[in-house]
Design an enzyme around this catalytic site. Sequence first.
Site, PDB file in Angstrom:
ATOM      1  N   ARG A 196       0.831  -1.213   0.000  1.00 51.52           N
ATOM      2  CA  ARG A 196       0.000   0.000   0.000  1.00 51.52           C
ATOM      3  C   ARG A 196       0.861   1.258   0.000  1.00 51.52           C
ATOM      4  O   ARG A 196       0.505   2.269  -0.610  1.00 51.52           O
ATOM      5  CB  ARG A 196      -0.951  -0.036   1.202  1.00 51.52           C
ATOM      6  CG  ARG A 196      -2.076  -1.076   1.012  1.00 51.52           C
ATOM      7  CD  ARG A 196      -2.670  -1.477   2.361  1.00 51.52           C
ATOM      8  NE  ARG A 196      -3.885  -2.284   2.263  1.00 51.52           N
ATOM      9  CZ  ARG A 196      -3.898  -3.608   2.062  1.00 51.52           C
ATOM     10  NH1 ARG A 196      -2.767  -4.278   1.899  1.00 51.52           N
ATOM     11  NH2 ARG A 196      -5.054  -4.264   2.020  1.00 51.52           N
ATOM     12  N   ASP A 210      -4.195 -15.481   7.517  1.00 52.23           N
ATOM     13  CA  ASP A 210      -2.951 -16.070   6.990  1.00 52.23           C
ATOM     14  C   ASP A 210      -2.235 -16.945   8.019  1.00 52.23           C
ATOM     15  O   ASP A 210      -1.194 -17.537   7.708  1.00 52.23           O
ATOM     16  CB  ASP A 210      -2.004 -14.956   6.519  1.00 52.23           C
ATOM     17  CG  ASP A 210      -2.557 -14.222   5.296  1.00 52.23           C
ATOM     18  OD1 ASP A 210      -3.332 -14.841   4.534  1.00 52.23           O
ATOM     19  OD2 ASP A 210      -2.232 -13.041   5.118  1.00 52.23           O
ATOM     20  N   ARG A 264       3.702 -19.758   3.130  1.00 52.62           N
ATOM     21  CA  ARG A 264       3.318 -20.031   4.512  1.00 52.62           C
ATOM     22  C   ARG A 264       3.204 -21.531   4.808  1.00 52.62           C
ATOM     23  O   ARG A 264       3.396 -21.958   5.934  1.00 52.62           O
ATOM     24  CB  ARG A 264       2.013 -19.308   4.861  1.00 52.62           C
ATOM     25  CG  ARG A 264       2.155 -17.787   4.746  1.00 52.62           C
ATOM     26  CD  ARG A 264       1.074 -17.053   5.494  1.00 52.62           C
ATOM     27  NE  ARG A 264       0.793 -15.766   4.870  1.00 52.62           N
ATOM     28  CZ  ARG A 264       1.532 -14.667   4.998  1.00 52.62           C
ATOM     29  NH1 ARG A 264       2.622 -14.689   5.735  1.00 52.62           N
ATOM     30  NH2 ARG A 264       1.190 -13.547   4.392  1.00 52.62           N
TER      31      ARG A 264
HETATM   32  C1  S3P Z   1      -4.327  -9.078   2.365  1.00 53.09           C
HETATM   33  C2  S3P Z   1      -5.577  -9.572   2.626  1.00 53.09           C
HETATM   34  C3  S3P Z   1      -5.849 -11.001   2.839  1.00 53.09           C
HETATM   35  C4  S3P Z   1      -4.586 -11.782   3.135  1.00 53.09           C
HETATM   36  C5  S3P Z   1      -3.459 -11.417   2.230  1.00 53.09           C
HETATM   37  C6  S3P Z   1      -3.140  -9.944   2.336  1.00 53.09           C
HETATM   38  C7  S3P Z   1      -4.172  -7.631   2.116  1.00 53.09           C
HETATM   39  O1  S3P Z   1      -6.434 -11.526   1.665  1.00 53.09           O
HETATM   40  O2  S3P Z   1      -4.840 -13.161   3.054  1.00 53.09           O
HETATM   41  O3  S3P Z   1      -2.297 -12.161   2.538  1.00 53.09           O
HETATM   42  O4  S3P Z   1      -3.026  -7.124   2.144  1.00 53.09           O
HETATM   43  O5  S3P Z   1      -5.192  -6.947   1.926  1.00 53.09           O
HETATM   44  P1  S3P Z   1      -8.030 -11.432   1.390  1.00 53.09           P
HETATM   45  O6  S3P Z   1      -8.375 -10.009   1.348  1.00 53.09           O
HETATM   46  O7  S3P Z   1      -8.238 -12.083   0.050  1.00 53.09           O
HETATM   47  O8  S3P Z   1      -8.668 -12.190   2.507  1.00 53.09           O
END
Ligand code: S3P
Length: 463
Positions: free
Chosen positions: A46, A341, A416
Amino acid sequence: MVDETASLFARQAPFRRFPLQPLTSRRATALKGAVTAPGDKSISHRALMLGGLAIGETAIHGLLEGEDVLNTGKAMQAYGASVRRDDDGVWHVNGVGVGGLAEPAEVLDMGNSGTGARLLMGLAAGHPITSFFTGDASLRRRPMARVTRPLAEMGARFVTREGGRLPLAVTGSSTPMPIDYVLPVASAQVKSAILLAALTAPGETTVVEPQPTRDHSERMLRHFGATVRVEDRADGSRAVTLVGQPELIAATVRVPGDPSSAAFPAVAALLVPGSEVTIRNVGANPLRFGLFETLLEMGADIALENRREEAGEPVVDLVVRGGKPLRGVTVPAARAPSMIDEYPILAMAAACAEGDTVMEGLAELRVKESDRLGAVARGLAACGAIVEEGPETLIVHGQAKPPVGGATIASGLDHRIAMAFAVLGMVSEQPIHIDDAEPIATSFPGFVAMMNGLGAQIALAAA
Ligand code: S3P
């Protein structure tokens, strides 16, 4: 000053997955020491994206230099931002301004990263340019219709493979429309893709999530000057509203350590008797902290010290002491978004605990970098643990001692899965082998060195 950015990015392409990099993890004696968790992957993506959109120069301290994030940096360069790493490790991004993305001349290869691909699709959807996205075999299997559907409602046009999968092309809209959208699944990636597309739309866009998910996009959008309103509703859902067409102003970002990465040394220290490990600078955003809550319920000895706030995110140091017996618990479905995760590593702790650990509401685990529910259940069973896999549940019948081990685990392009079973190998009687440890570099490039520095016995075979 040496600009290493180009060489760092060059190593990302073409995205190679051969030859495999086998790893063997053997039983360790006590783990001791203090480490710093690598930068948060979600926040790092981000920071590069918003830095690339903002006016002025954004400085990013502690950026995760894993493959996933480097691919996002490279993509932001392709969109016209200037992205540079100085030799003090600080990244500098000069942005193009909201609405100012240029059309990338090349296909954007997002490697293994669902976050990189989905969030950038959001950005691209709000600009009148055409982008082509692809990724590795794992990413090309993952569902994208969950983002293309709302982005198409906002005016973007997509050409995708069957099931909305990558590779895909998106032509963004010159007049994107604000929408009100109820997420069908609790997904921070989908929420964030919509919010990023909404940056160029006039008026207000609202995303309603059935359960709150990680809010790094909301926090960082505010940090860069956007207006974001959040409303918690009586039914447990959360509405997030972005006021469109803000001017984003460059900011300094200090990326906290990733709790999802800290989870591996933390659980390793809990399981290996006599361990005492400090993990510094761990992000403690409540929407990311479900694993630690669960481990504390299981009886883990984890102290949260030195609580502070950095760049709008709470941060702590964790002091983890090992050897205390863990008890099985039921992890409610409502907690899943805050530890989505972390189920693979929790399942390793559960296999060593006494009694049943019941994990519910895991449908989303089937569409991560691999089918994590299946991979964890198969791998644990191969190591001698007793597990029950349901469509959306996992029950681990802990035996109050580690499973015997001795298996070879297929990591299936999933970092993971590789790291979770490497941790189990530190306590199982027989070593655990991972067929390919290379995916670990997507999120935690220093994992093997860090764990061995604490006293683990992880060996990488010559490739
Ligand atoms: C993330 C959101 C999650 C997570 C991923 C990172 C993010 O996924 O599993 O590792 O940075 O917004 P989902 O939004 O598909 O649940």
